[in-house]
Design a protein around this motif. Structure first.
Motif, short mmCIF file in Angstrom:
data_model
loop_
_atom_site.label_atom_id
_atom_site.label_comp_id
_atom_site.label_asym_id
_atom_site.label_seq_id
_atom_site.Cartn_x
_atom_site.Cartn_y
_atom_site.Cartn_z
N UNK A 119 -5.58 12.03 7.42
CA UNK A 119 -5.79 11.50 6.07
C UNK A 119 -5.36 10.04 6.00
N UNK A 120 -5.96 9.28 5.10
CA UNK A 120 -5.72 7.85 5.00
C UNK A 120 -4.24 7.52 4.87
N UNK A 121 -3.48 8.30 4.08
CA UNK A 121 -2.08 7.95 3.86
C UNK A 121 -1.25 8.07 5.14
N UNK A 122 -1.65 8.93 6.08
CA UNK A 122 -0.92 9.04 7.35
C UNK A 122 -1.13 7.77 8.18
N UNK A 123 -2.33 7.19 8.10
CA UNK A 123 -2.61 5.95 8.82
C UNK A 123 -1.79 4.79 8.28
N UNK A 124 -1.26 4.92 7.06
CA UNK A 124 -0.45 3.84 6.46
C UNK A 124 1.04 3.98 6.75
N UNK A 125 1.45 5.03 7.46
CA UNK A 125 2.87 5.24 7.74
C UNK A 125 3.37 4.19 8.74
N UNK A 126 4.66 3.83 8.66
CA UNK A 126 5.20 2.84 9.60
C UNK A 126 4.99 3.24 11.05
N UNK B 13 -7.86 14.19 -3.78
CA UNK B 13 -8.77 14.18 -2.62
C UNK B 13 -8.58 12.86 -1.89
N UNK B 14 -8.32 12.93 -0.59
CA UNK B 14 -8.01 11.75 0.21
C UNK B 14 -8.97 11.69 1.40
N UNK B 15 -9.59 10.54 1.66
CA UNK B 15 -10.52 10.45 2.79
C UNK B 15 -9.80 10.51 4.13
N UNK B 16 -10.55 10.90 5.16
CA UNK B 16 -10.03 10.93 6.52
C UNK B 16 -10.41 9.65 7.25
N UNK B 17 -9.57 9.26 8.22
CA UNK B 17 -9.86 8.10 9.08
C UNK B 17 -9.59 8.49 10.52
N UNK B 18 -10.14 7.71 11.44
CA UNK B 18 -9.92 7.92 12.87
C UNK B 18 -8.90 6.90 13.35
N UNK C 270 0.83 -1.21 0.00
CA UNK C 270 0.00 0.00 0.00
C UNK C 270 0.86 1.25 0.00
N UNK C 271 1.87 1.30 0.87
CA UNK C 271 2.73 2.49 0.93
C UNK C 271 3.53 2.65 -0.35
N UNK C 272 4.02 1.54 -0.91
CA UNK C 272 4.77 1.62 -2.16
C UNK C 272 3.89 2.13 -3.29
N UNK D 26 2.49 4.47 12.36
CA UNK D 26 1.11 4.18 12.79
C UNK D 26 0.85 2.69 12.90
N UNK D 27 1.88 1.88 12.66
CA UNK D 27 1.70 0.43 12.72
C UNK D 27 1.23 0.03 14.12
N UNK D 28 0.20 -0.77 14.20
CA UNK D 28 -0.35 -1.20 15.47
C UNK D 28 -1.56 -0.41 15.90
N UNK D 29 -1.75 0.80 15.35
CA UNK D 29 -2.95 1.57 15.65
C UNK D 29 -4.13 1.04 14.84
N UNK D 30 -5.32 1.33 15.31
CA UNK D 30 -6.54 0.88 14.65
C UNK D 30 -7.10 2.05 13.85
N UNK D 31 -7.27 1.87 12.53
CA UNK D 31 -7.85 2.90 11.66
C UNK D 31 -9.33 2.61 11.46
N UNK D 32 -10.17 3.57 11.79
CA UNK D 32 -11.62 3.40 11.73
C UNK D 32 -12.24 4.43 10.79
N UNK D 33 -13.39 4.12 10.19
CA UNK D 33 -14.08 5.12 9.38
C UNK D 33 -14.52 6.30 10.24
N UNK D 34 -14.43 7.47 9.67
CA UNK D 34 -14.97 8.67 10.33
C UNK D 34 -16.48 8.68 10.12
N UNK D 35 -17.26 9.17 11.08
CA UNK D 35 -18.72 9.21 10.88
C UNK D 35 -19.11 9.94 9.59
N UNK D 36 -20.29 9.65 9.06
CA UNK D 36 -20.73 10.28 7.80
C UNK D 36 -20.71 11.80 7.88
N UNK D 37 -20.44 12.41 6.73
CA UNK D 37 -20.40 13.87 6.65
C UNK D 37 -19.02 14.45 6.87
N UNK D 38 -17.99 13.60 6.88
CA UNK D 38 -16.63 14.11 7.08
C UNK D 38 -16.11 14.75 5.80
#
Length: 295
Positions: A241-248, A162-167, A19-21, A250-262
């Protein structure tokens, strides 16, 4: 072996993550995987050991890597030499960028510009997007790469992505067990966020205000890796942003969808009207994007 295949090989070997590559190469993950498989078939050798948690280069890949890097460097140097001989530029270029934009590798872009136009003096600053907009508007910068900013009409703006946000939440956090379906589900959470000069802080604050929810920002930072480290250490959760959640980091953290309307993370270029050399920098960016689309 194709030039693009070698680029994918080098990037995947550096990232150890499809994914990161793929994000670095600005290509879909399936496209990168297919290119690596074709290269393995052509060479009749396995280049990567794939597991559910990691991607490791094989001895065959490690033997190929120095030659791949040399070929890529020679191709870039040759292209830049032709352009230097035909269009020698001089002067200065003032560039600004927010950190970890995701849609553009600014450091790589500056490297390619410098190789192509070595007589140009490059000045580069990192800052929050709101500060960068002001610097371009005031004539202190020629071009800036910003996110989700609201620039004045006098500046030329081009949207890049345009990149989606995650929690992001630590493992074991209450939100990891019950992901938020509504914005009010985040009312009791402690947040780690950027300072107000950063675009992400503004769009996140606006989203909570729009949905009538107050939130607690316990830590304000000026660095992406510090933000991730604080979340890892349990000081709060973060919307990124989604790509920040893919950084090394952030490994071990849980990425969740942001509530609707983000909102989305919108990356753009801003150019001052008097910036004579900025279009030359953006020409190289256009070349990179065209290469990625053609791959």
């Amino acid at each position: 072996m194709e030039h693009r295949q070698l680029e994918y090989l080098v990037t995947l070997a550096e990232e150890r993550h499809f994914t990161r590559a793929a994000e670095r190469c600005r290509v879909s993950q399936s496209g990168l995987s297919a290119a690596i498989r074709r290269l393995e078939q052509e060479l009749e050798a396995k280049l990567f050991e794939r597991t559910t948690r990691s991607v490791e280069p094989t001895p065959a890949a490690l033997a190929l890597l120095p030659h791949a890097r040399e070929i890529l460097a020679q191709a870039a140097a040759g292209r830049d030499a032709v352009i230097r001989a035909s269009h020698q530029l001089a002067g200065s270029l003032r560039v600004g960028a927010e950190q970890c934009l995701g849609a553009v590798d600014v450091n790589l872009l500056l490297e390619r510009f410098h190789r192509r136009h070595p007589a140009v003096d490059i000045q580069f600053v990192q800052a929050g997007s709101h500060q960068l907009v002001d610097h371009v508007a005031d004539g202190e910068l020629d071009v800036a790469f910003v996110a989700s900013a609201d620039p004045p009409p006098a500046l030329a703006v081009e949207e890049l992505a345009r990149i989606p946000l995650v929690l992001l939440v630590p493992p074991g956090h209450a939100l990891a067990e019950r992901p938020p379906a509504r914005w009010r589900d985040l009312r009791d959470a402690d947040f780690v966020d950027f300072r107000p000069a950063w675009a992400l802080r503004t769009i996140t604050d606006d989203a909570f205000q729009r949905h009538g929810v107050e939130r607690r920002v316990r830590c304000s930072v000026d660095d992406v890796h510090t933000l991730l480290d604080l979340v890892v250490r349990g000081l709060g959760v973060a919307i990124v942003p989604q790509h920040v959640a893919n950084k090394p980091q952030a490994r071990g953290l849980v990425a969740l969808p942001v509530p609707p309307g983000a909102p989305e993370w919108v990356v753009s270029t801003l150019v001052a009207g008097s910036a004579s050399l900025a279009p030359r920098l953006l020409e190289i960016l256009d070349e990179e994007r065209a290469e990625a689309e053609a791959a």
